[in-house]
Scaffold this active site. Structure first.
Site, PDB file in Angstrom:
ATOM      1  N   ALA A  90       0.592  -1.291   0.201  1.00  0.00           N
ATOM      2  CA  ALA A  90      -0.508  -0.468   0.002  1.00  0.00           C
ATOM      3  C   ALA A  90       1.018   0.982   0.390  1.00  0.00           C
ATOM      4  O   ALA A  90       0.972   2.158   0.889  1.00  0.00           O
ATOM      5  CB  ALA A  90      -1.028   0.046   1.507  1.00  0.00           C
ATOM      6  N   SER A 132       3.225   3.895  -2.977  1.00  0.00           N
ATOM      7  CA  SER A 132       2.834   5.215  -4.007  1.00  0.00           C
ATOM      8  C   SER A 132       1.733   4.548  -4.899  1.00  0.00           C
ATOM      9  O   SER A 132       0.801   5.559  -5.623  1.00  0.00           O
ATOM     10  CB  SER A 132       3.940   5.596  -4.684  1.00  0.00           C
ATOM     11  OG  SER A 132       4.589   6.003  -4.085  1.00  0.00           O
ATOM     12  N   LEU A 133       2.373   2.935  -5.807  1.00  0.00           N
ATOM     13  CA  LEU A 133       1.561   2.630  -6.671  1.00  0.00           C
ATOM     14  C   LEU A 133       0.874   2.100  -6.843  1.00  0.00           C
ATOM     15  O   LEU A 133      -0.740   1.573  -7.253  1.00  0.00           O
ATOM     16  CB  LEU A 133       3.053   1.669  -7.610  1.00  0.00           C
ATOM     17  CG  LEU A 133       2.379   1.982  -8.620  1.00  0.00           C
ATOM     18  CD1 LEU A 133       2.612   3.342  -9.830  1.00  0.00           C
ATOM     19  CD2 LEU A 133       4.307   0.978  -9.841  1.00  0.00           C
ATOM     20  N   GLY A 134       0.798   0.761  -5.001  1.00  0.00           N
ATOM     21  CA  GLY A 134      -0.613  -0.087  -4.710  1.00  0.00           C
ATOM     22  C   GLY A 134      -1.512   1.138  -4.745  1.00  0.00           C
ATOM     23  O   GLY A 134      -2.731   0.922  -4.577  1.00  0.00           O
ATOM     24  N   LYS A 173      14.021  -0.436 -20.430  1.00  0.00           N
ATOM     25  CA  LYS A 173      13.757  -0.186 -18.805  1.00  0.00           C
ATOM     26  C   LYS A 173      14.458  -0.756 -17.988  1.00  0.00           C
ATOM     27  O   LYS A 173      15.073   0.196 -17.936  1.00  0.00           O
ATOM     28  CB  LYS A 173      12.508  -0.470 -18.711  1.00  0.00           C
ATOM     29  CG  LYS A 173      11.975   0.900 -17.845  1.00  0.00           C
ATOM     30  CD  LYS A 173      10.661   0.675 -17.111  1.00  0.00           C
ATOM     31  CE  LYS A 173       9.980   2.457 -16.827  1.00  0.00           C
ATOM     32  NZ  LYS A 173      10.576   2.237 -14.831  1.00  0.00           N
ATOM     33  N   ASN A 201      16.920   3.215 -17.003  1.00  0.00           N
ATOM     34  CA  ASN A 201      17.243   3.187 -15.999  1.00  0.00           C
ATOM     35  C   ASN A 201      18.575   3.152 -15.752  1.00  0.00           C
ATOM     36  O   ASN A 201      19.035   3.743 -13.976  1.00  0.00           O
ATOM     37  CB  ASN A 201      16.242   2.189 -14.897  1.00  0.00           C
ATOM     38  CG  ASN A 201      14.699   2.287 -15.520  1.00  0.00           C
ATOM     39  OD1 ASN A 201      14.016   1.957 -14.582  1.00  0.00           O
ATOM     40  ND2 ASN A 201      15.094   3.179 -15.406  1.00  0.00           N
ATOM     41  N   ASN A 222      17.529  14.960 -13.983  1.00  0.00           N
ATOM     42  CA  ASN A 222      18.323  14.162 -15.415  1.00  0.00           C
ATOM     43  C   ASN A 222      18.782  14.580 -16.538  1.00  0.00           C
ATOM     44  O   ASN A 222      19.958  14.176 -17.852  1.00  0.00           O
ATOM     45  CB  ASN A 222      16.475  13.470 -15.951  1.00  0.00           C
ATOM     46  CG  ASN A 222      15.937  12.230 -14.403  1.00  0.00           C
ATOM     47  OD1 ASN A 222      16.099  12.222 -13.908  1.00  0.00           O
ATOM     48  ND2 ASN A 222      14.613  11.791 -15.914  1.00  0.00           N
ATOM     49  N   SER A 240      13.975   8.774 -10.245  1.00  0.00           N
ATOM     50  CA  SER A 240      13.405   7.883  -8.296  1.00  0.00           C
ATOM     51  C   SER A 240      13.928   7.281  -7.227  1.00  0.00           C
ATOM     52  O   SER A 240      14.081   6.869  -6.283  1.00  0.00           O
ATOM     53  CB  SER A 240      12.271   6.377  -9.371  1.00  0.00           C
ATOM     54  OG  SER A 240      13.079   5.573  -9.821  1.00  0.00           O
ATOM     55  N   GLU A 254      16.583   0.011  -5.186  1.00  0.00           N
ATOM     56  CA  GLU A 254      16.326  -1.184  -5.947  1.00  0.00           C
ATOM     57  C   GLU A 254      17.559  -1.127  -6.775  1.00  0.00           C
ATOM     58  O   GLU A 254      17.325  -1.995  -7.741  1.00  0.00           O
ATOM     59  CB  GLU A 254      15.247  -1.220  -7.038  1.00  0.00           C
ATOM     60  CG  GLU A 254      13.517  -0.982  -6.041  1.00  0.00           C
ATOM     61  CD  GLU A 254      12.665  -1.368  -6.833  1.00  0.00           C
ATOM     62  OE1 GLU A 254      11.845  -1.706  -6.050  1.00  0.00           O
ATOM     63  OE2 GLU A 254      12.552  -0.329  -7.705  1.00  0.00           O
TER      64      GLU A 254
HETATM   65  P1  NAD Z   1       6.410   2.152  -1.785  1.00  0.00           P
HETATM   66  O1  NAD Z   1       7.511   2.292  -1.213  1.00  0.00           O
HETATM   67  O2  NAD Z   1       5.819   3.381  -2.056  1.00  0.00           O
HETATM   68  O3  NAD Z   1       5.666   1.211  -1.277  1.00  0.00           O
HETATM   69  C1  NAD Z   1       5.592   0.100  -1.709  1.00  0.00           C
HETATM   70  C2  NAD Z   1       4.964  -0.541  -0.205  1.00  0.00           C
HETATM   71  O4  NAD Z   1       4.753  -2.400  -0.335  1.00  0.00           O
HETATM   72  C3  NAD Z   1       5.091  -0.575   0.941  1.00  0.00           C
HETATM   73  O5  NAD Z   1       4.211   0.488   1.207  1.00  0.00           O
HETATM   74  C4  NAD Z   1       5.861  -0.943   2.149  1.00  0.00           C
HETATM   75  O6  NAD Z   1       5.159  -1.220   3.029  1.00  0.00           O
HETATM   76  C5  NAD Z   1       4.576  -2.590   1.891  1.00  0.00           C
HETATM   77  N1  NAD Z   1       5.519  -3.750   1.371  1.00  0.00           N
HETATM   78  C6  NAD Z   1       6.827  -4.831   1.288  1.00  0.00           C
HETATM   79  N2  NAD Z   1       6.702  -5.722   1.702  1.00  0.00           N
HETATM   80  C7  NAD Z   1       5.351  -5.699   2.133  1.00  0.00           C
HETATM   81  C8  NAD Z   1       4.653  -6.879   2.518  1.00  0.00           C
HETATM   82  N3  NAD Z   1       5.807  -8.474   2.772  1.00  0.00           N
HETATM   83  N4  NAD Z   1       3.335  -7.169   3.156  1.00  0.00           N
HETATM   84  C9  NAD Z   1       2.473  -6.089   2.797  1.00  0.00           C
HETATM   85  N5  NAD Z   1       2.726  -4.486   2.451  1.00  0.00           N
HETATM   86  C10 NAD Z   1       4.456  -4.415   1.871  1.00  0.00           C
HETATM   87  O7  NAD Z   1       6.791   1.697  -3.643  1.00  0.00           O
HETATM   88  P2  NAD Z   1       6.546   1.636  -5.058  1.00  0.00           P
HETATM   89  O8  NAD Z   1       6.996   3.742  -4.970  1.00  0.00           O
HETATM   90  O9  NAD Z   1       4.950   1.790  -5.068  1.00  0.00           O
HETATM   91  O10 NAD Z   1       6.551   0.945  -5.930  1.00  0.00           O
HETATM   92  C11 NAD Z   1       6.697  -0.170  -5.929  1.00  0.00           C
HETATM   93  C12 NAD Z   1       7.146  -0.769  -6.915  1.00  0.00           C
HETATM   94  O11 NAD Z   1       7.065  -0.625  -8.796  1.00  0.00           O
HETATM   95  C13 NAD Z   1       9.131  -0.456  -7.284  1.00  0.00           C
HETATM   96  O12 NAD Z   1       9.393  -1.639  -7.330  1.00  0.00           O
HETATM   97  C14 NAD Z   1       8.756   1.013  -7.771  1.00  0.00           C
HETATM   98  O13 NAD Z   1      10.305   0.777  -8.835  1.00  0.00           O
HETATM   99  C15 NAD Z   1       7.560   0.316  -9.581  1.00  0.00           C
HETATM  100  N6  NAD Z   1       7.474   1.634  -9.722  1.00  0.00           N
HETATM  101  C16 NAD Z   1       7.154   3.132  -9.374  1.00  0.00           C
HETATM  102  C17 NAD Z   1       7.360   3.595 -10.242  1.00  0.00           C
HETATM  103  C18 NAD Z   1       6.395   5.223  -9.191  1.00  0.00           C
HETATM  104  O14 NAD Z   1       5.900   6.735  -9.294  1.00  0.00           O
HETATM  105  N7  NAD Z   1       5.998   4.886  -7.873  1.00  0.00           N
HETATM  106  C19 NAD Z   1       6.724   3.906 -11.397  1.00  0.00           C
HETATM  107  C20 NAD Z   1       6.882   3.323 -11.784  1.00  0.00           C
HETATM  108  C21 NAD Z   1       7.218   1.589 -10.946  1.00  0.00           C
HETATM  109  O1  KPL Z   2      11.983   5.577 -15.280  1.00  0.00           O
HETATM  110  C1  KPL Z   2      12.516   6.702 -14.515  1.00  0.00           C
HETATM  111  C2  KPL Z   2      13.317   7.050 -13.114  1.00  0.00           C
HETATM  112  O2  KPL Z   2      13.074   8.103 -13.290  1.00  0.00           O
HETATM  113  O3  KPL Z   2      12.969   5.317 -12.649  1.00  0.00           O
HETATM  114  C3  KPL Z   2      13.499   7.915 -15.393  1.00  0.00           C
HETATM  115  C4  KPL Z   2      12.634   7.140 -16.846  1.00  0.00           C
HETATM  116  C5  KPL Z   2      15.030   7.447 -15.239  1.00  0.00           C
HETATM  117  C6  KPL Z   2      12.900   8.698 -15.489  1.00  0.00           C
HETATM  118  O4  KPL Z   2      13.031   9.543 -14.003  1.00  0.00           O
END
Ligand code: NAD
Ligand code: KPL
Length: 308
Positions: free
Chosen positions: A8, A10-12, A187, A191, A205, A255, A267
């Site tokens: 739960a 950012s993305l969730g 990607k 990255n 960037n 990121s 990561e």
């Molecule tokens: P985040 O850190 O905001 O959220 C991850 C959540 O997962 C945290 O709340 C954490 O407590 C929870 N979590 C971890 N292990 C757990 C478990 N065992 N049980 C329950 N909850 C658990 O991360 P995010 O930014 O949402 O990113 C998630 C993935 O998506 C990453 O791999 C990220 O690189 C990728 N991603 C993120 C974005 C973005 O804009 N945020 C965009 C593209 C890809």
């Molecule tokens: O995917 C990205 C990230 O920040 O993780 C880029 C493409 C580099 C844009 O910032």
């Protein structure tokens, strides 16, 4: 459709809010009772637009990962380094016809999860959407983008049309890819260059234009690596693609740099770490890539952050 969202963050929260707004039955999966209490005391999942002008709150039910309810569709939205442990916590709730969607960035975690779940359909996503948390359980939709989805074991199933339609109807723009590995590798390479260098040089960037020689040599090596890994489509015009992303996202802080500035684990192991491990396994000579990875680890060490 019924969805369980593990992670739960950012993305969730972004995906949970949009699916709920379209009347999907969504449950958040939280890791412990403290998190459950914190969530119960909140206003539910919040979602704001990029300017934070409009916020909506969704009273999405939450449960612990060890709840007995079976899971039909699991959206795994945790970081790549948490993914395997998270799947282990819910594995017994999955059925032979469950679908698992993996949102992790980089490469390595998806393959590890498919090995943990050999008989379950795992779909990987490669997303250019951007979101961050304004506060716990409150996501800000910072940048619209597109998600590519595809089977980790391709050619075993037909495209999940109903699921794709449901996502697009829920304002999650996505398309099906019969070869998701091409998107994931491309990607990863982008990255590898941008995220790593913006951390090493602590810059936006767009400021990477000051390092053309390093960027071009890295792209040459990554192109070689991608071809050795059987990903020549992903390798095509890599240098040009990297420069296009640098220009298009010039004002962004990558990121990985955001993670470092916020003192969060990165990561790295699933980005440059994965690329280095592959280059060794494939005996592909990539000295500039290895030097980049070592320099990134040094920078993380200086910040007191894990180097893997
Ligand atoms: P985040 O850190 O905001 O959220 C991850 C959540 O997962 C945290 O709340 C954490 O407590 C929870 N979590 C971890 N292990 C757990 C478990 N065992 N049980 C329950 N909850 C658990 O991360 P995010 O930014 O949402 O990113 C998630 C993935 O998506 C990453 O791999 C990220 O690189 C990728 N991603 C993120 C974005 C973005 O804009 N945020 C965009 C593209 C890809
Ligand atoms: O995917 C990205 C990230 O920040 O993780 C880029 C493409 C580099 C844009 O910032």
């Amino acid at each position: 459709m019924s969805w369980h969202i593990l992670g739960a963050g950012s993305l969730g929260c972004l995906w949970a809010a949009r699916l709920t707004a379209q009347q999907h039955a969504v449950h958040l999966l939280l890791r412990n009772t403290q998190a459950l209490h914190r969530y119960t005391a909140s206003r539910g999942v919040g979602l704001s637009d990029a300017q934070c002008m409009h916020s909506h709150y969704y009273p999405i039910p939450a449960q612990l990962t060890d709840d007995p309810q079976p899971i039909a569709h699991l959206l795994l939205a945790c970081k790549a380094y948490d993914a395997e442990a998270a799947i282990a916590q819910v594995k017994q709730r999955l059925r032979h016809n469950s679908i698992v969607i993996l949102l992790q960035n980089g490469l390595g975690s998806q393959q590890a999860i498919q090995s943990l779940l050999p008989n379950i359909r795992c779909i990987a996503a490669s997303s250019t959407e951007g979101a961050y948390l304004a506060e716990p359980f409150h996501s800000v939709f910072a940048g619209s983008g597109h998600s590519w989805l595809g089977d980790l074991q391709p050619l075993t199933h037909a495209a999940p049309t109903r699921l794709l339609e449901a996502y697009n109807a829920a304002a999650i723009p996505c398309s099906w890819s019969p070869d998701i590995s091409e998107h994931l590798w491309r990607k990863l390479a982008i990255n590898c260059v941008i995220n790593s260098l913006t951390v090493i040089h602590n810059c936006l960037n767009g400021e990477l234009i000051r390092h053309p020689t390093q960027i071009n040599s890295l792209c040459d090596e990554l192109q070689l690596l991608l071809c050795s890994a059987g990903q020549s489509a992903a390798a095509q015009d890599l240098q040009q693609q990297v420069w296009t992303v640098i220009n298009k996202t010039a004002a962004n802080s990558s990121s990985m740099r955001q993670d470092v500035l916020n003192r969060r684990r990165t990561e790295i192991s699933y980005i440059s770490g994965f690329a280095c491990a592959q280059s060794l396994a494939l005996e592909c000579y990539t000295p500039v890539l290895h030097a980049l990875h070592a320099q990134l680890q040094d920078t993380l060490r200086v910040h007191g952050l894990p180097t893997a």
